[in-house]
Write a protein that holds these residues in place. Structure first.
Motif, PDB file in Angstrom:
ATOM      1  N   UNK A  40       1.257   1.366   0.271  1.00 47.19           N
ATOM      2  CA  UNK A  40       2.453   1.890  -0.392  1.00 47.19           C
ATOM      3  C   UNK A  40       2.120   2.798  -1.568  1.00 47.19           C
ATOM      4  N   UNK A  41       0.808   3.044  -1.749  1.00 45.11           N
ATOM      5  CA  UNK A  41       0.381   3.872  -2.875  1.00 45.11           C
ATOM      6  C   UNK A  41       0.055   5.284  -2.405  1.00 45.11           C
ATOM      7  N   UNK A  42       0.580   6.271  -3.093  1.00 44.45           N
ATOM      8  CA  UNK A  42       0.278   7.668  -2.738  1.00 44.45           C
ATOM      9  C   UNK A  42      -1.158   8.032  -3.070  1.00 44.45           C
ATOM     10  N   UNK A  43      -1.750   7.344  -4.052  1.00 40.32           N
ATOM     11  CA  UNK A  43      -3.129   7.641  -4.448  1.00 40.32           C
ATOM     12  C   UNK A  43      -4.090   7.423  -3.293  1.00 40.32           C
ATOM     13  N   UNK A  44      -3.911   6.315  -2.563  1.00 43.86           N
ATOM     14  CA  UNK A  44      -4.795   6.020  -1.440  1.00 43.86           C
ATOM     15  C   UNK A  44      -4.715   7.103  -0.374  1.00 43.86           C
ATOM     16  N   UNK A  45      -3.519   7.586  -0.092  1.00 46.77           N
ATOM     17  CA  UNK A  45      -3.355   8.634   0.927  1.00 46.77           C
ATOM     18  C   UNK A  45      -3.950   9.962   0.464  1.00 46.77           C
ATOM     19  N   UNK A  46      -3.713  10.309  -0.794  1.00 45.45           N
ATOM     20  CA  UNK A  46      -4.233  11.582  -1.305  1.00 45.45           C
ATOM     21  C   UNK A  46      -5.756  11.586  -1.307  1.00 45.45           C
ATOM     22  N   UNK A  47      -6.329  10.513  -1.817  1.00 47.60           N
ATOM     23  CA  UNK A  47      -7.792  10.429  -1.867  1.00 47.60           C
ATOM     24  C   UNK A  47      -8.379  10.350  -0.466  1.00 47.60           C
ATOM     25  N   UNK A  48      -7.751   9.568   0.421  1.00 48.10           N
ATOM     26  CA  UNK A  48      -8.267   9.430   1.781  1.00 48.10           C
ATOM     27  C   UNK A  48      -8.224  10.730   2.556  1.00 48.10           C
ATOM     28  N   UNK A  49      -7.098  11.465   2.460  1.00 50.73           N
ATOM     29  CA  UNK A  49      -6.984  12.747   3.169  1.00 50.73           C
ATOM     30  C   UNK A  49      -7.957  13.768   2.598  1.00 50.73           C
ATOM     31  N   UNK A  50      -8.096  13.791   1.279  1.00 49.87           N
ATOM     32  CA  UNK A  50      -9.063  14.709   0.653  1.00 49.87           C
ATOM     33  C   UNK A  50     -10.478  14.397   1.098  1.00 49.87           C
ATOM     34  N   UNK A  51     -10.787  13.115   1.184  1.00 45.96           N
ATOM     35  CA  UNK A  51     -12.112  12.685   1.640  1.00 45.96           C
ATOM     36  C   UNK A  51     -12.384  13.154   3.064  1.00 45.96           C
ATOM     37  N   UNK A  52     -11.409  12.969   3.949  1.00 45.18           N
ATOM     38  CA  UNK A  52     -11.587  13.343   5.354  1.00 45.18           C
ATOM     39  C   UNK A  52     -11.695  14.853   5.531  1.00 45.18           C
ATOM     40  N   UNK A  53     -10.881  15.611   4.814  1.00 44.29           N
ATOM     41  CA  UNK A  53     -10.940  17.067   4.917  1.00 44.29           C
ATOM     42  C   UNK A  53     -12.280  17.597   4.427  1.00 44.29           C
ATOM     43  N   UNK A  54     -12.739  17.066   3.308  1.00 42.30           N
ATOM     44  CA  UNK A  54     -14.023  17.512   2.773  1.00 42.30           C
ATOM     45  C   UNK A  54     -15.171  17.108   3.693  1.00 42.30           C
ATOM     46  N   UNK A  55     -15.075  15.915   4.275  1.00 41.90           N
ATOM     47  CA  UNK A  55     -16.120  15.447   5.190  1.00 41.90           C
ATOM     48  C   UNK A  55     -16.205  16.337   6.426  1.00 41.90           C
ATOM     49  N   UNK A  56     -15.061  16.666   7.006  1.00 40.58           N
ATOM     50  CA  UNK A  56     -15.068  17.511   8.201  1.00 40.58           C
ATOM     51  C   UNK A  56     -15.502  18.934   7.880  1.00 40.58           C
ATOM     52  N   UNK A  57     -15.149  19.434   6.700  1.00 38.02           N
ATOM     53  CA  UNK A  57     -15.578  20.772   6.306  1.00 38.02           C
ATOM     54  C   UNK A  57     -17.096  20.841   6.207  1.00 38.02           C
ATOM     55  N   UNK A  58     -17.698  19.867   5.515  1.00 39.89           N
ATOM     56  CA  UNK A  58     -19.153  19.854   5.362  1.00 39.89           C
ATOM     57  C   UNK A  58     -19.849  19.583   6.690  1.00 39.89           C
ATOM     58  N   UNK A  59     -19.197  18.793   7.540  1.00 39.31           N
ATOM     59  CA  UNK A  59     -19.800  18.465   8.834  1.00 39.31           C
ATOM     60  C   UNK A  59     -19.856  19.689   9.750  1.00 39.31           C
TER      61      UNK A  59
END
Length: 424
Positions: free
Chosen positions: A17-36
């Motif tokens: 129910x926290x927006x922080x978890x979604x924001x951080x998680x999506x940012x993490x995944x986008x950055x991971x796929x970009x570097x990958x």
């Protein structure tokens, strides 16, 4: 246990129910796929090795954000005092918050799984290595999250916990690297190599699940969570010193057992090679040659304990391979390890065999100095011997060592002859 599961569900709902978890998680995944995808097609193989190479550093973005409010937010809002009046044990609160954060990390890692499975359509993806990579990623996440929970218990607000956890996590990740060890005395190099979480992560991510790495991760998590537990306990019984001392002694005993288990696991050669072709397992030819020995072959490893960080991993893998030989030979291969830097007689013995010290640069006390170290081995059989002056990598160690043993122990060597007609 029912209360623990209730707390775990409550903490999971708080993350979802926290927006922080979604924001951080999506940012993490986008950055991971970009570097990958920047380097994925340059590797030339069907694997996620690029992703898991950068994953520990991406954790610096994700994990401090997930762990910053575990206990510090409760302290800032004053709800810890309220929790203390409820029938909830401090360990249940700590464990539930840790497991909830770990579950969120697991869900985020699962989102990257289709990426790995898609590579199976373009090449022969090694599922054993893929499993060990995700397992290593989960163990490293648990290590860093437990560290974050411990630091959150000593902070008064989430922001200070976030900054402190990010800095401490970065220090932990670079702990065993050459950048750090080069500026410290070489005597600390073996210790730093053993306690650095990144070394254990890379060891498991290559496709080998070693009992040493598992025990290290579990023990470390237990130590960090125990610190958080004691911090919470002090709020409730800190004024009653006798009771708090009793809890301290109990937790201290558990921590001592965890440290002892980590030390003893270094002497237990138990590991599972999950790679498809058993890359880190001795080949059938080596097993046959070692198992059919009828006389004793002596293998002496001349290795310095005080060597740079980049050689510590090679030393550990070399000892693992030699122990496998010793086990397969059932007493017909005797392994001896000597440190030439600790004995002048041993140094002379090594140099007499052609194993000479290798020089490397060490930065310390504001100046650059040159140190020496040994990393070679000798194989003796009767009055015959073969020598490997320097082991720079374990990639071809099995091939060379098996060749030495075969060459020294074979009795009837095959020969090649030519018959020529004199009349021609």
């Amino acid at each position: 246990m029912p209360l623990l599961f209730t707390l775990l569900k409550k903490e999971l709902r708080a993350y979802l129910n926290s927006s922080t978890a979604y924001i951080v998680g999506i940012s993490f995944l986008l950055l991971a796929e970009l570097l990958f995808f920047r380097q994925a097609f340059l590797v030339g193989e069907s694997s996620l090795v690029v992703l898991f190479a950068v994953l520990p550093w991406l954790y610096l973005l994700l994990l401090p954000a997930l762990s910053m409010g575990t206990l510090s937010e409760e302290s800032a809002q004053g709800t810890l005092e309220f929790v203390g009046t409820r029938p909830i044990r401090e360990w249940q609160l700590v464990v539930s918050k840790f497991l909830a954060a770990l579950n969120v990390v697991g869900l985020i890692l699962l989102v990257t799984l289709p990426l790995g499975m898609s590579f199976a359509f373009f090449g022969n993806l090694d599922m054993g290595v893929l499993f060990s990579q995700y397992l290593a990623a989960l163990f490293l996440a648990a290590w860093l999250l437990a560290l974050g929970v411990a630091l959150s218990s000593v902070c008064q607000n989430p922001i200070s916990s976030l900054v402190l956890t990010a800095v401490a996590s970065f220090v932990a990740l670079v702990l065993g690297t050459e950048i750090v060890t080069a500026a410290l005395p070489l005597s600390l190099s073996p210790f730093l190599n053993a306690v650095a979480p990144l070394n254990h992560y890379h060891s498991m991510a290559r496709g080998v699940v070693d009992v040493r790495d598992v025990v290290y991760a579990v023990s470390s998590v237990g130590i960090f969570l125990s610190i958080a537990y004691l911090r919470l306990l002090k709020r409730r019984v800190g004024n009653v010193r006798i009771i708090y001392r009793a809890y301290q002694m109990g937790v201290g005993l558990m921590l001592g057992i965890a440290v002892l288990a980590t030390i003893l696991s270094a002497y237990i050669p138990l590991r599972a090679d999950l790679t498809r072709d058993n890359v880190f397992t001795l080949s059938n030819s080596t097993k046959t040659i070692s198992g059919n020995l009828t006389d004793v072959v002596n293998v002496t490893l001349y290795a310095s304990s005080e060597i740079p960080a980049q050689f510590q991993t090679v030393l550990r893998e070399t000892k693992d391979i030699l122990r496998d030989y010793e086990r397969l030979a059932r007493g017909n291969i005797v392994l001896t390890t000597k440190d030439p830097l600790k004995s002048s007689a041993t140094a002379q013995e090594a140099e007499g065999l052609g194993i000479r010290p290798v020089q490397f640069n060490v930065m310390g006390k504001g100046e650059l100095s040159v140190k020496q170290g040994y990393m070679g081995l000798a194989v003796h059989f009767g009055d015959k011997r073969e020598v490997m002056p320097f082991i720079q990598s374990t990639a071809d160690l099995e091939y060379q060592l098996t060749t030495f043993i075969r060459k020294l122990t074979i009795k009837n060597k095959s020969g090649l002859g030519f018959i020529a007609n004199a009349a021609d």
